[in-house]
Scaffold this motif. Sequence first.
Motif, PDB file in Angstrom:
ATOM      1  N   LYS A  55     -10.804  77.708  54.674  1.00 41.47           N
ATOM      2  CA  LYS A  55     -10.831  78.333  55.937  1.00 41.47           C
ATOM      3  C   LYS A  55     -11.509  77.791  57.093  1.00 41.47           C
ATOM      4  O   LYS A  55     -10.791  77.727  58.019  1.00 41.47           O
ATOM      5  N   SER A  56     -12.346  77.302  57.052  1.00 40.94           N
ATOM      6  CA  SER A  56     -13.296  76.583  58.224  1.00 40.94           C
ATOM      7  C   SER A  56     -12.393  75.157  58.489  1.00 40.94           C
ATOM      8  O   SER A  56     -12.305  75.177  59.709  1.00 40.94           O
ATOM      9  N   ALA A  57     -11.787  74.652  57.427  1.00 43.17           N
ATOM     10  CA  ALA A  57     -11.027  73.451  57.907  1.00 43.17           C
ATOM     11  C   ALA A  57      -9.772  74.162  58.783  1.00 43.17           C
ATOM     12  O   ALA A  57      -9.436  73.150  59.395  1.00 43.17           O
ATOM     13  N   VAL A 151     -13.763  82.282  65.284  1.00 46.15           N
ATOM     14  CA  VAL A 151     -14.950  83.049  64.624  1.00 46.15           C
ATOM     15  C   VAL A 151     -15.106  82.743  63.002  1.00 46.15           C
ATOM     16  O   VAL A 151     -13.986  83.234  62.372  1.00 46.15           O
ATOM     17  N   ASP A 152     -15.851  82.037  62.578  1.00 43.21           N
ATOM     18  CA  ASP A 152     -16.070  81.630  61.220  1.00 43.21           C
ATOM     19  C   ASP A 152     -17.105  82.384  60.520  1.00 43.21           C
ATOM     20  O   ASP A 152     -18.013  82.897  61.075  1.00 43.21           O
ATOM     21  N   ASP A 153     -16.700  82.592  59.071  1.00 44.17           N
ATOM     22  CA  ASP A 153     -17.838  83.441  58.496  1.00 44.17           C
ATOM     23  C   ASP A 153     -17.939  84.799  58.964  1.00 44.17           C
ATOM     24  O   ASP A 153     -19.052  85.339  59.200  1.00 44.17           O
ATOM     25  N   PHE A 154     -17.111  85.445  59.400  1.00 48.08           N
ATOM     26  CA  PHE A 154     -16.902  86.705  60.001  1.00 48.08           C
ATOM     27  C   PHE A 154     -17.650  87.872  59.265  1.00 48.08           C
ATOM     28  O   PHE A 154     -18.206  88.825  59.773  1.00 48.08           O
TER      29      PHE A 154
HETATM   30 MG   LIG Z   1     -16.095  78.280  55.726  1.00 47.35          MG
END
Ligand SMILES: [Mg+2]
Length: 252
Positions: A55-57, A151-154
């Motif tokens: 997801k972050s990638a 927005v990561d790790d929501f």
């Molecule tokens: Mg991540």
Amino acid sequence: MLTPLCDIPADQPIQSVIVLYGRASEMSAIEGLVAQAMIGNGAALVLHGDAGMGKSALLDHAADLAGAGSGALVLRATGVESEGDLAFAALHQLLHPVTSLLGELPEPQRDALSAALGLLAGSPGDRFLLAAGVLSLLAEAAAPGGLVCLVDDFQWVDRASADALRFAARRLGTERVAVLLAVRGDAAPAKGLPELRVGALDDAAAAELLASELGQTPEASAGRDAGEVAVRRELVRLTGGIRWRCARACGR
Ligand SMILES: [Mg+2]
Ligand SMILES: Nc1ncnc2c1ncn2[C@@H]1O[C@H](COP(=O)(O)OP(=O)(O)O)[C@@H](O)[C@H]1O
């Protein structure tokens, strides 16, 4: 006898600049989201899936896309577990680069948002004004060249920020704003936002990823004996083709 699974020295760090294997449909959905936003069809998308799925990638891919192709402004924030109880922590991180535009907002919204961001004494007061202020500020920030908000790790974003961001994300309308949220877990707390599940890589992409972890081309496995091919296949199955699990399974 099997040759060692890892040909790369154990002290060599995993590369931070990566090529994404597979994920064609996910990247195409993100590219579509950004392209549409740039022509005034603002929209949001929630990526959800297990840890390590990429997801972050994919958010990094969206940032590259926005920076390279469209010239849009990119705002980013990441939810942090230890800040989950700190109201407006994530909004502060996301909006910090554009607070100079607060003066363009209608006064009630400006005051509410300024107080939330610690720029004005007192409480932010009305939650609606605050959320409307977030939407207005995103629209202002998008005015010159479009805006991509990541927005990561929501799942770890503080509740006050999450509520305001979701409110804004549902009302992007004709703003040149794309909002991409990444959430860990199978069930995304979408609450009215479109979702895209990021699942395990398909076999071909997982094999490519594994080969890259082993420092080989995928074709290199063609000449291996049947036992080794079986071990590799099992490794991909057990790790789901997830990069860090592959790396750990290889002892790196
Ligand atoms: Mg991540
Ligand atoms: N499709 C892929 N191709 C190559 N590397 C990947 C892919 N997906 C994930 N990775 C790598 O795997 C690791 C974990 O991915 P990450 O994006 O941090 O997962 P998540 O955010 O879903 O927990 C990172 O090093 C990332 O670069």
